[in-house]
Design an enzyme around this catalytic site. Structure first.
Site, PDB file in Angstrom:
ATOM      1  N   HIS A   1       0.783  -1.298   0.008  1.00  0.00           N
ATOM      2  CA  HIS A   1      -0.036   0.103   0.120  1.00  0.00           C
ATOM      3  C   HIS A   1       0.913   1.346   0.016  1.00  0.00           C
ATOM      4  CE1 HIS A   1      -2.683  -3.195   1.838  1.00  0.00           C
ATOM      5  NE2 HIS A   1      -3.777  -2.689   1.151  1.00  0.00           N
TER       6      HIS A   1
ATOM      7  N   HIS B   1       2.206  -1.146  11.580  1.00  0.00           N
ATOM      8  CA  HIS B   1       1.807  -0.875  10.258  1.00  0.00           C
ATOM      9  C   HIS B   1       0.694  -0.048   9.886  1.00  0.00           C
ATOM     10  CE1 HIS B   1       4.662  -4.236   8.191  1.00  0.00           C
ATOM     11  NE2 HIS B   1       4.715  -4.492   9.540  1.00  0.00           N
TER      12      HIS B   1
END
Length: 209
Positions: free
Chosen positions: A102, A168
């Site tokens: 991402h 994360h």
């Protein structure tokens, strides 16, 4: 979440490989303008006019690991260790990386240890090796293995132990939205891999047991 890896299925690449030519700075800035427009804003409005330039500059900093060579960072070693044969440990090295899925940040700490043979390396160089691999698009698992492999290749130690503990943003700001979950990955080689008591001692010394 704990991911323990004592032997990777395949050796991760230590050098960044990109056979395609890099786009120009202008092409990269235009890509940022496109993303701003896709998000629903106007890239020409006052507050966003300089954003493409700032993003490109930020990418150069965030991903500078692609221009660094871990072997070069570990090339200067010291052979006079005066009989020292116990662990060399660095605790709480800052990790600032980006997940390759991402391009979202993951932030945390790395813990690095090795058992020297005839040579040691300056401790700042171990920090640099962590930086080389963290400043790339990464998975935490691959990065942990890459750090261990780079140290093994350069120093030929009796063993290496790596732990990375990171949060994360792809989990905290999107998707499942769980801000309190950290991921722990480990990599043990050599004597650390074959001797569980060494693993336990390493974890105790870094405060993770």
């Amino acid at each position: 979440m704990l991911v323990m890896n004592t032997e990777p299925a395949s050796k991760p690449a230590l050098k960044a490989v990109n056979d395609a030519p890099r786009p120009s700075k202008e092409e990269a800035m235009e890509a940022v303008r496109t993303l701003i427009a896709w998000a629903g804003d106007n890239p020409d409005r006052e507050g966003l006019k300089d954003t493409p330039k700032r993003v490109v500059q930020a990418y150069r900093e965030w991903f500078r690991g692609y221009d660094m060579d871990p072997a070069e960072e570990l090339s200067r070693v010291f052979e006079d260790v005066s009989g020292y044969d116990d662990m060399v440990i660095l605790r709480e090295i800052d990790i600032e990386s980006h997940c390759e899925h991402h391009i979202a940040p993951f932030l945390g700490k790395a813990y690095v240890a090795y058992l020297p043979t005839e040579k040691v390396v300056g401790i700042s160089k171990l920090v640099k090796v962590v930086e080389v691999f963290s400043k790339r698009l990464q998975t935490q698992e691959t990065m942990t293995a890459q750090i261990a492999d780079a140290i093994d290749e350069a120093l030929k130690p009796r063993g290496t132990a790596i732990m990375v503990d990171a949060v994360h943003q792809c989990m905290t700001t999107r998707g499942v939205h769980h801000p309190d979950v950290s991921t722990i990955t480990t990599q043990f080689t050599g004597e650390f891999k074959t001797n569980p008591s060494l693993q336990d001692r390493f974890l105790k010394l870094i405060g993770k047991s």
